[in-house]
Write an enzyme that holds these catalytic residues in place. Structure first.
Site, PDB file in Angstrom:
ATOM      1  N   MET A  48       0.832  -1.193   0.000  1.00 35.65           N
ATOM      2  CA  MET A  48       0.000   0.000   0.000  1.00 35.65           C
ATOM      3  C   MET A  48       0.875   1.256   0.000  1.00 35.65           C
ATOM      4  O   MET A  48       2.044   1.200   0.369  1.00 35.65           O
ATOM      5  CB  MET A  48      -0.918   0.000   1.217  1.00 35.65           C
ATOM      6  CG  MET A  48      -1.926  -1.121   1.206  1.00 35.65           C
ATOM      7  SD  MET A  48      -3.082  -1.034  -0.181  1.00 35.65           S
ATOM      8  CE  MET A  48      -4.139   0.269   0.408  1.00 35.65           C
ATOM      9  N   PRO A  49       0.290   2.377  -0.367  1.00 34.21           N
ATOM     10  CA  PRO A  49       1.070   3.616  -0.436  1.00 34.21           C
ATOM     11  C   PRO A  49       1.255   4.285   0.917  1.00 34.21           C
ATOM     12  O   PRO A  49       0.536   4.019   1.862  1.00 34.21           O
ATOM     13  CB  PRO A  49       0.205   4.506  -1.342  1.00 34.21           C
ATOM     14  CG  PRO A  49      -1.186   4.051  -1.067  1.00 34.21           C
ATOM     15  CD  PRO A  49      -1.069   2.558  -0.862  1.00 34.21           C
ATOM     16  N   THR A  50       2.237   5.171   0.942  1.00 33.54           N
ATOM     17  CA  THR A  50       2.422   6.098   2.041  1.00 33.54           C
ATOM     18  C   THR A  50       2.046   7.471   1.503  1.00 33.54           C
ATOM     19  O   THR A  50       2.606   7.922   0.518  1.00 33.54           O
ATOM     20  CB  THR A  50       3.891   6.103   2.523  1.00 33.54           C
ATOM     21  OG1 THR A  50       4.218   4.803   2.990  1.00 33.54           O
ATOM     22  CG2 THR A  50       4.100   7.125   3.632  1.00 33.54           C
TER      23      THR A  50
END
Length: 110
Positions: A48-50
């Site tokens: 998942m993204p930050t």
């Protein structure tokens, strides 16, 4: 690190983020970028993204909590994965430390 501006995000995520941060008549700038860890190396388990969010100071803790919950929910809905893998970093910026068009936001606006 691979960073993307909001206009490079999925259109639905971008629309959601902009509608969440900016209320009608509010011209206070907000900037966001994200680092999608799934794009960096095949060996990483986190997919998942930050999100890195910079906005003028003044939002309440409750507003930031709602924003974090909403970004997490939409990210999982669109990208898959688990909520625990979404990281969100919020930076409050003083108006005197942000300028647009050569004019500090602490200065009067026309």
């Amino acid at each position: 690190m691979r960073s993307f501006a909001p206009d490079r995000l999925d259109k639905r995520v971008n629309s959601f983020l902009l509608s969440t941060w900016i209320s009608p008549g509010d011209s206070t700038p907000v900037h966001a970028s994200f680092y999608d860890e799934s794009l960096s190396t095949a060996s990483q388990k986190k997919t998942m993204p930050t999100y890195h969010i910079e906005m003028m100071e003044g939002r309440t803790v409750e507003q930031k909590q709602k924003l974090a919950e909403a970004i997490t929910r939409v990210s999982v809905e669109i990208l898959g994965g688990e909520p625990d893998s979404v990281d969100i970093l919020i930076t409050d910026v003083k108006r005197e430390n942000w300028a647009t068009g050569g004019k500090l936001w602490s200065e009067p606006r026309d």
